[in-house]
Design an enzyme around this catalytic site. Structure first.
Site, PDB file in Angstrom:
ATOM      1  N   THR A   1       0.831  -1.187   0.000  1.00 23.56           N
ATOM      2  CA  THR A   1       0.000   0.000   0.000  1.00 23.56           C
ATOM      3  C   THR A   1       0.869   1.242   0.000  1.00 23.56           C
ATOM      4  O   THR A   1       2.001   1.211   0.455  1.00 23.56           O
ATOM      5  CB  THR A   1      -0.867  -0.038   1.277  1.00 23.56           C
TER       6      THR A   1
ATOM      7  N   ILE B   1      -1.611  -2.727  -3.642  1.00 24.50           N
ATOM      8  CA  ILE B   1      -1.717  -4.027  -4.315  1.00 24.50           C
ATOM      9  C   ILE B   1      -1.556  -5.130  -3.261  1.00 24.50           C
ATOM     10  O   ILE B   1      -1.211  -6.251  -3.564  1.00 24.50           O
ATOM     11  CB  ILE B   1      -0.709  -4.180  -5.481  1.00 24.50           C
TER      12      ILE B   1
ATOM     13  N   ASP C   1      -7.425 -10.144   1.700  1.00 24.27           N
ATOM     14  CA  ASP C   1      -8.108  -9.327   2.714  1.00 24.27           C
ATOM     15  C   ASP C   1      -9.491  -9.874   3.080  1.00 24.27           C
ATOM     16  O   ASP C   1     -10.089  -9.460   4.063  1.00 24.27           O
ATOM     17  CB  ASP C   1      -8.255  -7.870   2.240  1.00 24.27           C
TER      18      ASP C   1
ATOM     19  N   SER D   1     -11.151  -3.599   3.957  1.00 19.10           N
ATOM     20  CA  SER D   1      -9.813  -2.998   3.986  1.00 19.10           C
ATOM     21  C   SER D   1      -9.578  -2.292   5.315  1.00 19.10           C
ATOM     22  O   SER D   1     -10.523  -1.993   6.052  1.00 19.10           O
ATOM     23  CB  SER D   1      -9.719  -1.978   2.851  1.00 19.10           C
ATOM     24  N   SER D   2      -8.315  -2.020   5.601  1.00 17.27           N
ATOM     25  CA  SER D   2      -7.971  -1.166   6.749  1.00 17.27           C
ATOM     26  C   SER D   2      -7.506   0.216   6.295  1.00 17.27           C
ATOM     27  O   SER D   2      -7.140   1.048   7.136  1.00 17.27           O
ATOM     28  CB  SER D   2      -6.862  -1.821   7.567  1.00 17.27           C
TER      29      SER D   2
ATOM     30  N   GLY E   1       0.326  -0.345   5.480  1.00 16.58           N
ATOM     31  CA  GLY E   1       0.649  -1.219   6.618  1.00 16.58           C
ATOM     32  C   GLY E   1      -0.448  -2.186   7.008  1.00 16.58           C
ATOM     33  O   GLY E   1      -0.504  -2.609   8.166  1.00 16.58           O
TER      34      GLY E   1
HETATM   35  N1  GLY Z   1      -4.526  -4.641   1.738  1.00 14.57           N
HETATM   36  C1  GLY Z   1      -4.559  -4.026   2.990  1.00 14.57           C
HETATM   37  C2  GLY Z   1      -5.843  -3.319   3.253  1.00 14.57           C
HETATM   38  O1  GLY Z   1      -6.508  -2.873   2.333  1.00 14.57           O
HETATM   39  O2  GLY Z   1      -6.213  -3.214   4.392  1.00 14.57           O
END
Ligand code: GLY
Length: 588
Positions: free
Chosen positions: A397, A416, A439, A468-469, A489
């Site tokens: 990210t 990605i 995810d 997602s985070s 992260g």
């Molecule tokens: N791929 C990490 C997120 O979207 O949280």
């Protein structure tokens, strides 16, 4: 949901590429200051692209799109056209000028001025995907299937996201804003130590695929500082997008190349997946904290909801008085995170598929209930914490921040998933594909590569976006722009972004100190507190251990690229996270 026996957070998923800050460095850390506009990204050439666009009269969205495509070239681990992301855009109040071109288009009318909008360009699961995609016949999750195979590739959203943002709010043409990225890809750019640190994390993987090795290895060997990375195939792909827009990516030869390679490698992607892909405008999640207004990403991100839950839980406590890194601060923060992540992992998913009970999760009653379970002087084992509304309904990210001369601000995070995603490139397209399907919940109770133990609500379904985070965030004070922040992260994005706000609002740090300061993270499971070196004194650590906390020290994680507006002078303070030495804050 069943509870996990074990869960780990893979440090490779956490994207460790440079150490955290020492106390001495933190004391003297200062942001870059500019009067009119500021760009902060994880790669200095992309920052320069953004500043140039702003100096030429482009607005924050023009600069965002130029930077987004430039990062796909100069920060290929993370900047991408093979993944997806989220953007929070704060439009300057009506007295400011500069967003005029879009006024007759879509959302961009006069009513938007002073508003904050959200754009979701997250990847979607292929239409052939099923809930048990990553399980074997016995129902066991097959290690690596979601991260190392074409089954893990979601339908990319970045190209449509950037192009939609430009079309709706930009003032420059696609060709103009994409020209710098195309030049960087075609002519190449000289690699610095910061770039090399990241490239070397996956040099061995690059060697596995001739079309990847041809670009990302130098005659079969890892690149070194001072070498030039030239990407003619990516230049060609970007030229097609500059000419034909999203059509080139979703209906033309680029989609065909990706689908062909996916099919050859057992993947599920189809031309219909590309043709059906859409982005979504929405409202950000909003909450107050000590007189500030926090605006962040709604589902399918968990970021805004989780950040707001944590902020609401800790708000009554005197964090500022207790101080950064103190026993009371860390106890309160970790317990709030533990509870908010339990809710995150139980109740949140793609709003196109599931009902996200945001109002309940952020209601004062629910927050008070969560807060009341925090035990003074004692860690609560995660096994005693459940999603607290009752049963649910059912790195890599990069982040960058931009403020323009009119006060429009963009906070954007895109990904990605892993560094360099799947690590594979379809044919001659020149860009890495994501492994974002990791995810999703591969199986309720089984951790993903970020150690997140998630529920059925985030199970795989055709056309669904994985939870997602990513937490691109904008903070206002009395309706005026105060901070633009966010980070890569994985699951740690949430705590990293949150701590950048606390470090300024509660602990009085400047923007550079706030992003450089050693971090803490807890995510319910695994029941361990991640800390960066330098956060805990031996006495603090020993006291917290006696209270029941277990710590895992990780060299570093995240890369918060942030901007703070000085409320008295209006000056912009930009801070590139020192964990990304290739990055840069620059303005004019
Ligand atoms: N791929 C990490 C997120 O979207 O949280």
């Amino acid at each position: 949901m069943t509870q996990p026996d074990t869960a780990t957070i893979s440090t490779s998923a956490l994207d460790v590429t440079a150490p955290a800050t020492t106390h001495a460095e933190l004391a003297t850390a200062r942001p870059v200051t500019a009067k009119h506009a500021m760009v902060v990204t994880a790669q200095h050439l992309a920052t320069q692209v953004g500043v140039d666009i702003l100096k030429r009269g482009g607005n924050a969205v023009d600069a965002t799109v130029a930077v987004g495509y430039a990062l796909a070239v100069v920060h290929p681990c993370c900047g991408n056209i093979g993944g997806g992301g989220f953007m929070v855009l704060h439009l300057a109040p009506s007295e400011n000028q500069g967003m005029d071109k879009g006024e007759d288009k879509g959302l961009a009318n006069g009513m938007d001025k002073g508003k904050t909008v959200f754009l979701d360009f997250r990847e979607k699961a292929p239409l052939k995907a099923t809930p048990t995609l990553f399980q074997d016949a016995e129902g066991n999750v097959v290690k690596g299937r979601s991260t190392d195979t074409y089954l893990g590739v979601g339908v990319p959203g970045t190209v449509m996201g950037l192009n939609t943002a430009l079309q709706t709010y930009g003032t420059m043409s696609r060709k103009e804003v994409m020209a710098p990225a195309i030049k960087l890809a075609r002519d190449g750019f000289v690699l610095t130590q910061g770039d090399i640190n990241i490239l070397h994390t996956r040099s061995q993987d690059f060697a596995k695929y001739p079309n990847v090795a041809a670009i990302f290895l130098n005659h079969g060997k890892p690149y070194e500082v001072g070498d030039r990375l030239v990407q003619p195939q990516l230049a060609h792909t970007l030229e097609q997008i500059a000419k034909d827009g999203s059509r080139a990516f979703y209906h033309g030869s680029i989609a065909q190349a990706v689908v062909k390679t996916s099919e050859k490698n057992g993947g599920l992607l189809s031309l219909k997946d590309f043709a059906d892909y859409t982005v979504q405008w929405d409202k950000p999640i909003t909450c107050g904290y000590h007189g500030y207004t926090v605006l962040s990403a709604p589902p399918p991100s968990s970021g805004g909801t989780t950040i707001c839950q944590i902020l609401q839980i800790i708000q009554p406590y005197p964090m500022g008085q207790w101080g950064y890194g103190s026993v009371n601060t860390l106890h309160t923060l970790v317990e709030a995170e533990r509870r908010a992540f339990a809710d995150r992992n139980t109740y949140l998913g793609d709003p196109a598929f599931v009902n996200n009970p945001i109002d309940e999760l952020l209601s004062p009653k629910h927050i008070a209930k969560m807060r009341a379970t925090i035990q003074p002087g004692k860690a609560t084992p995660s096994s005693e914490i459940k999603g607290s509304l009752g049963p649910a309904e059912g790195q890599h990210t990069t982040h960058f921040s931009i403020v323009d001369a009119q006060g429009n601000a963009v906070s954007i995070t895109f990904t990605i998933n892993y560094l360099f995603g799947l690590g594979q490139i379809a044919g001659n397209t020149g860009f890495f594909l994501n492994n974002e399907m990791d995810d999703f919940t591969a199986k309720p109770g089984v951790p993903n590569s970020f150690g997140l133990v998630q529920g059925r609500i985030n199970q795989i379904e055709p056309g669904k976006r994985p939870l997602s985070s990513m937490s691109p965030t904008i903070v206002l004070k009395d309706g005026k722009l105060f901070m633009v922040t966010g980070s890569p992260g994985g699951s740690t994005i949430i705590s990293t972004t949150l701590e950048s706000i606390l470090n300024v609002v509660d602990f009085g740090m400047n923007m550079q100190q706030a992003v450089d300061a050693p971090r803490v993270h807890h995510q319910w499971y695994p029941d361990v507190v991640l800390v960066e070196p330098g956060l805990l004194t031996p006495a603090t650590k020993s006291t917290l251990e006696k209270m029941g906390y277990a710590f895992k020290e990780v060299e570093s994680w995240g890369a918060d690229e942030a901007i703070l507006v000085d409320q008295k002078t209006g000056l912009l303070d930009g801070a590139n996270d020192r964990r990304r030495p290739a990055g840069l804050a620059a303005g004019y």
